[in-house]
Design a protein around this motif. Structure first.
Motif, short mmCIF file in Angstrom:
data_model
loop_
_atom_site.label_atom_id
_atom_site.label_comp_id
_atom_site.label_asym_id
_atom_site.label_seq_id
_atom_site.Cartn_x
_atom_site.Cartn_y
_atom_site.Cartn_z
N MET A 2 5.03 -0.52 13.70
CA MET A 2 5.56 0.33 12.64
C MET A 2 6.03 1.66 13.23
SD MET A 2 5.51 -0.81 9.54
CE MET A 2 5.47 -2.59 9.36
N PHE B 170 1.28 5.33 0.81
CA PHE B 170 0.71 6.42 1.63
C PHE B 170 1.17 7.77 1.06
CE2 PHE B 170 1.17 3.53 5.67
CZ PHE B 170 0.04 2.81 5.31
N ALA C 81 -0.88 0.45 14.19
CA ALA C 81 0.49 -0.01 13.93
C ALA C 81 1.50 0.90 14.63
CB ALA C 81 0.76 -0.04 12.42
N MET D 176 0.86 -1.20 0.00
CA MET D 176 0.00 0.00 0.00
C MET D 176 0.89 1.23 0.00
SD MET D 176 -1.00 -0.43 3.94
CE MET D 176 0.32 -1.33 4.70
C1 HEM Z 1 5.34 5.79 10.59
C2 HEM Z 1 5.73 4.98 9.63
C3 HEM Z 1 4.90 3.79 9.19
C4 HEM Z 1 3.57 3.58 9.27
C5 HEM Z 1 2.47 4.51 9.83
C6 HEM Z 1 3.31 2.27 8.70
C7 HEM Z 1 2.06 1.68 8.60
C8 HEM Z 1 1.82 0.37 8.26
C9 HEM Z 1 0.57 -0.32 8.37
C10 HEM Z 1 -0.74 0.31 8.79
C11 HEM Z 1 0.78 -1.62 8.00
C12 HEM Z 1 -0.23 -2.76 7.99
C13 HEM Z 1 -0.11 -3.35 9.39
C14 HEM Z 1 -0.77 -4.64 9.61
O1 HEM Z 1 -0.96 -5.42 8.66
O2 HEM Z 1 -1.12 -4.91 10.77
C15 HEM Z 1 2.17 -1.74 7.61
C16 HEM Z 1 2.77 -2.91 7.17
C17 HEM Z 1 4.03 -2.95 6.62
N1 HEM Z 1 4.96 -1.94 6.61
FE1 HEM Z 1 4.74 -0.13 7.49
N2 HEM Z 1 4.49 1.72 8.28
C18 HEM Z 1 5.50 2.61 8.55
C19 HEM Z 1 6.84 2.46 8.27
C20 HEM Z 1 7.37 1.42 7.53
C21 HEM Z 1 8.75 1.31 7.10
C22 HEM Z 1 9.84 2.35 7.41
C23 HEM Z 1 8.86 0.16 6.38
C24 HEM Z 1 10.06 -0.45 5.69
C25 HEM Z 1 11.30 -0.30 6.08
C26 HEM Z 1 7.55 -0.46 6.38
C27 HEM Z 1 7.25 -1.67 5.76
C28 HEM Z 1 6.07 -2.38 5.97
C29 HEM Z 1 5.86 -3.76 5.53
C30 HEM Z 1 6.85 -4.63 4.75
C31 HEM Z 1 4.59 -4.13 5.96
C32 HEM Z 1 3.91 -5.49 5.80
C33 HEM Z 1 4.26 -6.23 7.08
C34 HEM Z 1 3.61 -7.57 7.24
O3 HEM Z 1 2.77 -7.97 6.41
O4 HEM Z 1 3.95 -8.23 8.24
N3 HEM Z 1 6.68 0.32 7.09
N4 HEM Z 1 2.79 -0.53 7.79
#
Ligand code: HEM
Length: 384
Positions: free
Chosen positions: A25, A3, A19, A1
């Protein structure tokens, strides 16, 4: 997804707040007890509160006039435009299923003079199948994998002699960089660089995993050269224990290793590596009288996030400092990632076996290479 826009982000408002509040996250695993890290992306409590308040208020758009300008995303390389790119001359073809033994590809650099590398990045052509890649620097005098084919992927089993097959498994060559999904490319601070001596080869070690469809990959590595000779040379070292046996069903099996730093060095960063049973990891200094100073603690290791931890302030270490890495493994059925709680687990390349490696980067005098660094210079001073 993505943002990137309000329209894209709004449907995820509740999930974003959750998250962030649960600290799932942004991904980060270092315990705040120990150390400060330059790449710590953790949100401050007030930032989390802002996201929660926004979700609670039904995620209002706000005034479009106040919106930040759209972010400019780098296309292609995440480092600056590379001075040189080396690509596997032929693609590796992968079957639809089964384990693939580690592949090696020898890439001659053709460098006529020594090259200082300030940034480097490994880019798989097919990220779905590259579980990890390690780029080693093989200097011209090294006998490592001499006689193995150049430019085309091979595994240890393809090699003609026992010595070459053994070589594939173990090397003292310096590591240029390590790639795993989500890891950052290397970018050393001004005055720091890694050396690729004239006439060296880059040896890529690639761990491929299959995904139900035949696939191919042709990984590249990009290098940005330092604009002037650095004051410090970066070496990647490791604290490794490869002789453990984790009993079946053990929920908390401890494995440790320690080593004495042969000479003074400036400690820069850490990269802990275990597989699916990895539970916790820490790096310590064992001071005189057994006093422990923890440099990095990962209380809940997650194999799916291979992160490096870059010290905000590098730590000067004296030759003679005892460094220790301590890992725990969860081989119980409560570990949702555990492929087989009934097996006794030893060191192995595939993720159903285990590893215990505490990589760490140090900076040393630019004239010292890894081999010379391990010649003790007669100092036995106490650790700081
Ligand atoms: C404030 C910063 C961030 C926010 C608000 C955010 C938000 C989210 C949300 C809402 C999800 C879905 C959570 C869920 O399935 O329960 C997610 C999943 C994910 N995010 Fe983030 N994220 C952030 C930073 C990052 C960063 C820096 C990375 C990479 C280095 C990242 C990589 C991912 C990945 C790979 C997933 C899938 C994880 C999984 O399926 O286990 N995110 N994130």
């Amino acid at each position: 997804m993505a943002f990137e826009t309000y329209a894209q982000t709004r449907p995820f408002a509740r999930s974003i707040a959750e998250a962030a509040a649960s600290r799932k996250m942004p991904p980060w695993f270092a315990d705040s007890c120990c150390g400060h890290f330059a790449n710590d992306p953790s949100l401050k409590p007030e930032e989390i509160a802002t996201l929660e308040a926004w979700a609670d208020a039904n995620a209002p758009a706000g005034d479009p006039q106040d919106a930040p300008r759209p972010r400019h995303w780098t296309r292609g390389w995440n480092i600056a435009v590379p001075d040189r790119v080396f690509t596997m001359p032929v693609a590796k073809h992968l079957p639809a299923s089964g384990d693939v033994p580690y592949q090696y590809v020898i890439l001659p650099t053709g460098f006529q003079k020594d090259r200082w590398v300030s940034m480097s990045e490994i880019r798989p052509s097919n990220r779905m199948v590259v579980h990890h890649a390690v780029a080693y620097i093989r200097p011209p005098g090294s006998s490592w994998l001499r006689g193995a084919p150049v430019g085309k992927p091979f595994s240890a089993d393809d090699l003609a002699t026992t010595q070459l097959r053994r070589d594939a498994m173990w090397t003292t060559s310096d590591i240029l960089l390590v790639y795993a999904p989500g890891s950052l490319p290397d970018s050393w601070p001004a005055g720091f660089a890694k050396l690729i001596p004239a006439g060296s080869d880059i040896v890529l070690q690639l761990h491929y995993t299959t995904h139900g469809h035949a696939a191919e990959d042709q990984t590249s590595i990009g290098l940005v050269f330092a604009k002037s000779a650095p004051q410090k040379r970066v070496l990647t070292l490791q604290l490794t224990n490869d002789s453990f046996v984790i009993p079946p069903e053990d929920p908390d099996y401890r494995v440790e290793v320690h080593g004495t730093l042969p000479n003074d060095a400036l400690l820069l960063s850490f990269f802990p590596h275990m597989h699916l049973r990895g539970k916790s990891f820490e790096y310590n200094i064992v001071a005189p009288h057994g006093r422990i100073r923890t440099l990095l603690r990962i209380p809940h290791y997650d194999f799916y996030w291979q992160l490096s931890y870059r010290l905000a302030q590098p730590i000067p270490l004296r030759g003679g400092t005892v460094l220790q890495a301590v890992a725990t493994f969860d081989n119980s059925r409560n570990n949702a990632h555990n492929p087989d709680p009934e097996s006794e687990v030893r060191w192995g390349e595939q993720t159903w076996a285990e590893m215990m490696v505490g990589f760490f980067d140090v900076a040393v005098d630019p004239a010292i290479d890894k081999r010379q660094f391990f010649i003790r210079r007669g100092r036995t001073s106490q650790s700081p």
